[in-house]
Design a protein around this motif. Structure first.
Motif, PDB file in Angstrom:
ATOM      1  N   ASN A 140       0.806  -1.217   0.000  1.00  0.00           N
ATOM      2  CA  ASN A 140       0.000   0.000   0.000  1.00  0.00           C
ATOM      3  C   ASN A 140       0.845   1.274   0.000  1.00  0.00           C
ATOM      4  O   ASN A 140       0.584   2.212   0.761  1.00  0.00           O
ATOM      5  CB  ASN A 140      -0.998  -0.001   1.163  1.00  0.00           C
ATOM      6  CG  ASN A 140      -2.144   0.963   0.938  1.00  0.00           C
ATOM      7  OD1 ASN A 140      -2.415   1.371  -0.188  1.00  0.00           O
ATOM      8  ND2 ASN A 140      -2.811   1.348   2.013  1.00  0.00           N
ATOM      9  N   GLU A 166     -13.547   0.552  -8.449  1.00  0.00           N
ATOM     10  CA  GLU A 166     -12.688   1.004  -7.355  1.00  0.00           C
ATOM     11  C   GLU A 166     -11.244   1.201  -7.804  1.00  0.00           C
ATOM     12  O   GLU A 166     -10.618   2.205  -7.498  1.00  0.00           O
ATOM     13  CB  GLU A 166     -12.730   0.001  -6.205  1.00  0.00           C
ATOM     14  CG  GLU A 166     -11.891   0.433  -5.016  1.00  0.00           C
ATOM     15  CD  GLU A 166     -11.961  -0.552  -3.859  1.00  0.00           C
ATOM     16  OE1 GLU A 166     -11.017  -0.580  -3.064  1.00  0.00           O
ATOM     17  OE2 GLU A 166     -12.960  -1.288  -3.755  1.00  0.00           O
ATOM     18  N   GLN A 167     -10.710   0.207  -8.519  1.00  0.00           N
ATOM     19  CA  GLN A 167      -9.333   0.313  -8.984  1.00  0.00           C
ATOM     20  C   GLN A 167      -9.077  -0.698 -10.095  1.00  0.00           C
ATOM     21  O   GLN A 167      -9.786  -1.678 -10.225  1.00  0.00           O
ATOM     22  CB  GLN A 167      -8.336   0.091  -7.847  1.00  0.00           C
ATOM     23  CG  GLN A 167      -8.336  -1.293  -7.246  1.00  0.00           C
ATOM     24  CD  GLN A 167      -7.421  -1.398  -6.035  1.00  0.00           C
ATOM     25  OE1 GLN A 167      -7.145  -0.423  -5.360  1.00  0.00           O
ATOM     26  NE2 GLN A 167      -6.954  -2.588  -5.757  1.00  0.00           N
ATOM     27  N   VAL A 168      -8.050  -0.408 -10.867  1.00  0.00           N
ATOM     28  CA  VAL A 168      -7.546  -1.331 -11.883  1.00  0.00           C
ATOM     29  C   VAL A 168      -6.114  -1.644 -11.485  1.00  0.00           C
ATOM     30  O   VAL A 168      -5.334  -0.739 -11.169  1.00  0.00           O
ATOM     31  CB  VAL A 168      -7.582  -0.703 -13.287  1.00  0.00           C
ATOM     32  CG1 VAL A 168      -6.908  -1.600 -14.300  1.00  0.00           C
ATOM     33  CG2 VAL A 168      -9.006  -0.401 -13.694  1.00  0.00           C
ATOM     34  N   THR A 169      -5.760  -2.931 -11.487  1.00  0.00           N
ATOM     35  CA  THR A 169      -4.439  -3.353 -11.024  1.00  0.00           C
ATOM     36  C   THR A 169      -3.759  -4.212 -12.076  1.00  0.00           C
ATOM     37  O   THR A 169      -4.380  -5.089 -12.664  1.00  0.00           O
ATOM     38  CB  THR A 169      -4.558  -4.175  -9.726  1.00  0.00           C
ATOM     39  OG1 THR A 169      -5.249  -3.391  -8.750  1.00  0.00           O
ATOM     40  CG2 THR A 169      -3.189  -4.571  -9.191  1.00  0.00           C
ATOM     41  N   ALA A 210       2.645  -4.960  -8.020  1.00  0.00           N
ATOM     42  CA  ALA A 210       1.252  -4.658  -8.352  1.00  0.00           C
ATOM     43  C   ALA A 210       1.075  -3.147  -8.320  1.00  0.00           C
ATOM     44  O   ALA A 210       1.378  -2.508  -7.315  1.00  0.00           O
ATOM     45  CB  ALA A 210       0.305  -5.324  -7.368  1.00  0.00           C
ATOM     46  N   ASP A 232       2.117  -2.270  -4.531  1.00  0.00           N
ATOM     47  CA  ASP A 232       2.481  -3.327  -3.592  1.00  0.00           C
ATOM     48  C   ASP A 232       3.667  -4.078  -4.163  1.00  0.00           C
ATOM     49  O   ASP A 232       3.655  -4.470  -5.334  1.00  0.00           O
ATOM     50  CB  ASP A 232       1.311  -4.298  -3.392  1.00  0.00           C
ATOM     51  CG  ASP A 232       0.113  -3.612  -2.759  1.00  0.00           C
ATOM     52  OD1 ASP A 232       0.241  -3.180  -1.605  1.00  0.00           O
ATOM     53  OD2 ASP A 232      -0.928  -3.505  -3.423  1.00  0.00           O
ATOM     54  N   TYR A 287      -2.680   6.368  -6.829  1.00  0.00           N
ATOM     55  CA  TYR A 287      -2.184   5.036  -7.154  1.00  0.00           C
ATOM     56  C   TYR A 287      -1.780   4.315  -5.883  1.00  0.00           C
ATOM     57  O   TYR A 287      -1.425   4.940  -4.883  1.00  0.00           O
ATOM     58  CB  TYR A 287      -0.967   5.114  -8.090  1.00  0.00           C
ATOM     59  CG  TYR A 287      -1.325   5.625  -9.453  1.00  0.00           C
ATOM     60  CD1 TYR A 287      -1.604   4.759 -10.495  1.00  0.00           C
ATOM     61  CD2 TYR A 287      -1.420   6.985  -9.691  1.00  0.00           C
ATOM     62  CE1 TYR A 287      -1.959   5.230 -11.742  1.00  0.00           C
ATOM     63  CE2 TYR A 287      -1.780   7.466 -10.939  1.00  0.00           C
ATOM     64  CZ  TYR A 287      -2.046   6.581 -11.956  1.00  0.00           C
ATOM     65  OH  TYR A 287      -2.403   7.049 -13.188  1.00  0.00           O
ATOM     66  N   ARG A 288      -1.803   2.995  -5.988  1.00  0.00           N
ATOM     67  CA  ARG A 288      -1.319   2.130  -4.911  1.00  0.00           C
ATOM     68  C   ARG A 288      -0.323   1.163  -5.540  1.00  0.00           C
ATOM     69  O   ARG A 288      -0.567   0.613  -6.609  1.00  0.00           O
ATOM     70  CB  ARG A 288      -2.481   1.349  -4.304  1.00  0.00           C
ATOM     71  CG  ARG A 288      -2.019   0.285  -3.331  1.00  0.00           C
ATOM     72  CD  ARG A 288      -3.157  -0.591  -2.865  1.00  0.00           C
ATOM     73  NE  ARG A 288      -2.590  -1.708  -2.112  1.00  0.00           N
ATOM     74  CZ  ARG A 288      -3.229  -2.354  -1.170  1.00  0.00           C
ATOM     75  NH1 ARG A 288      -4.459  -2.018  -0.863  1.00  0.00           N
ATOM     76  NH2 ARG A 288      -2.646  -3.347  -0.541  1.00  0.00           N
ATOM     77  N   SER A 294      -1.775  -0.207  -8.922  1.00  0.00           N
ATOM     78  CA  SER A 294      -3.216   0.003  -9.023  1.00  0.00           C
ATOM     79  C   SER A 294      -3.537   1.476  -9.235  1.00  0.00           C
ATOM     80  O   SER A 294      -3.002   2.338  -8.535  1.00  0.00           O
ATOM     81  CB  SER A 294      -3.920  -0.445  -7.738  1.00  0.00           C
ATOM     82  OG  SER A 294      -3.648  -1.796  -7.455  1.00  0.00           O
ATOM     83  N   LYS A 295      -4.413   1.735 -10.195  1.00  0.00           N
ATOM     84  CA  LYS A 295      -4.952   3.077 -10.393  1.00  0.00           C
ATOM     85  C   LYS A 295      -6.285   3.115  -9.657  1.00  0.00           C
ATOM     86  O   LYS A 295      -7.196   2.339  -9.949  1.00  0.00           O
ATOM     87  CB  LYS A 295      -5.153   3.391 -11.875  1.00  0.00           C
ATOM     88  CG  LYS A 295      -5.702   4.797 -12.121  1.00  0.00           C
ATOM     89  CD  LYS A 295      -5.924   5.076 -13.594  1.00  0.00           C
ATOM     90  CE  LYS A 295      -4.593   5.457 -14.219  1.00  0.00           C
ATOM     91  NZ  LYS A 295      -4.777   6.054 -15.565  1.00  0.00           N
ATOM     92  N   ILE A 296      -6.380   4.016  -8.691  1.00  0.00           N
ATOM     93  CA  ILE A 296      -7.582   4.142  -7.878  1.00  0.00           C
ATOM     94  C   ILE A 296      -8.624   4.972  -8.644  1.00  0.00           C
ATOM     95  O   ILE A 296      -8.295   6.022  -9.197  1.00  0.00           O
ATOM     96  CB  ILE A 296      -7.264   4.823  -6.525  1.00  0.00           C
ATOM     97  CG1 ILE A 296      -6.066   4.151  -5.829  1.00  0.00           C
ATOM     98  CG2 ILE A 296      -8.495   4.870  -5.630  1.00  0.00           C
ATOM     99  CD1 ILE A 296      -6.231   2.690  -5.518  1.00  0.00           C
TER     100      ILE A 296
END
Length: 119
Positions: free
Chosen positions: A8, A108-111, A95, A31, A28-29, A97-99
């Motif tokens: 995160n 919610e997001q694309v990862t 990983a 991991d 963005y997130r 992710s676009k929030i």
């Protein structure tokens, strides 16, 4: 072998194919999971013998600050740097992710997830 996860990691960046994404940006997130031989650090209790997650976080932040059209491109750059700069790492899973992506729906997001092993 052992696994270290840095989870995160949040960044505000300007990735995407749309012109608006380059101007407005979004959240963005990231991991990261790395696999490494942690035998030495378990015995020594020394930072020099393990994967410094501060270094991992710095790589992510720096690469997220460089605009790309595709999340795959960002993830690959992150992986390449981790493997280049942290020799103890044998495998890295990334990983990105676009929030709340602008795709015309309630998403919610694309990862995207990439795995890479040291050659």
């Amino acid at each position: 072998m052992g696994i270290i996860r840095v989870e995160n990691i949040r960044a505000y960046s300007y990735h995407g194919c749309l012109e608006e994404e380059a101007k407005i940006g979004s959240d963005y997130r990231v991991d990261i999971e790395v696999k490494a031989d942690l035998t030495k650090s378990c015995a020594s209790d020394k930072l020099a013998d393990t994967v410094d997650y501060v270094h991992v976080n710095l790589i992510v932040k720096e690469e997220m600050a460089i605009r790309s059209e595709l999340l795959e491109h960002v993830a690959k750059r992150i992986q390449d740097r981790i493997l280049k700069e942290i020799p103890i790492v044998k495998r890295v899973k990334t990983a990105v992710s676009k929030i709340n992506p602008p795709i015309g729906g309630d998403v919610e997001q694309v990862t995207i997830v990439l795995n890479k092993r040291r050659k």
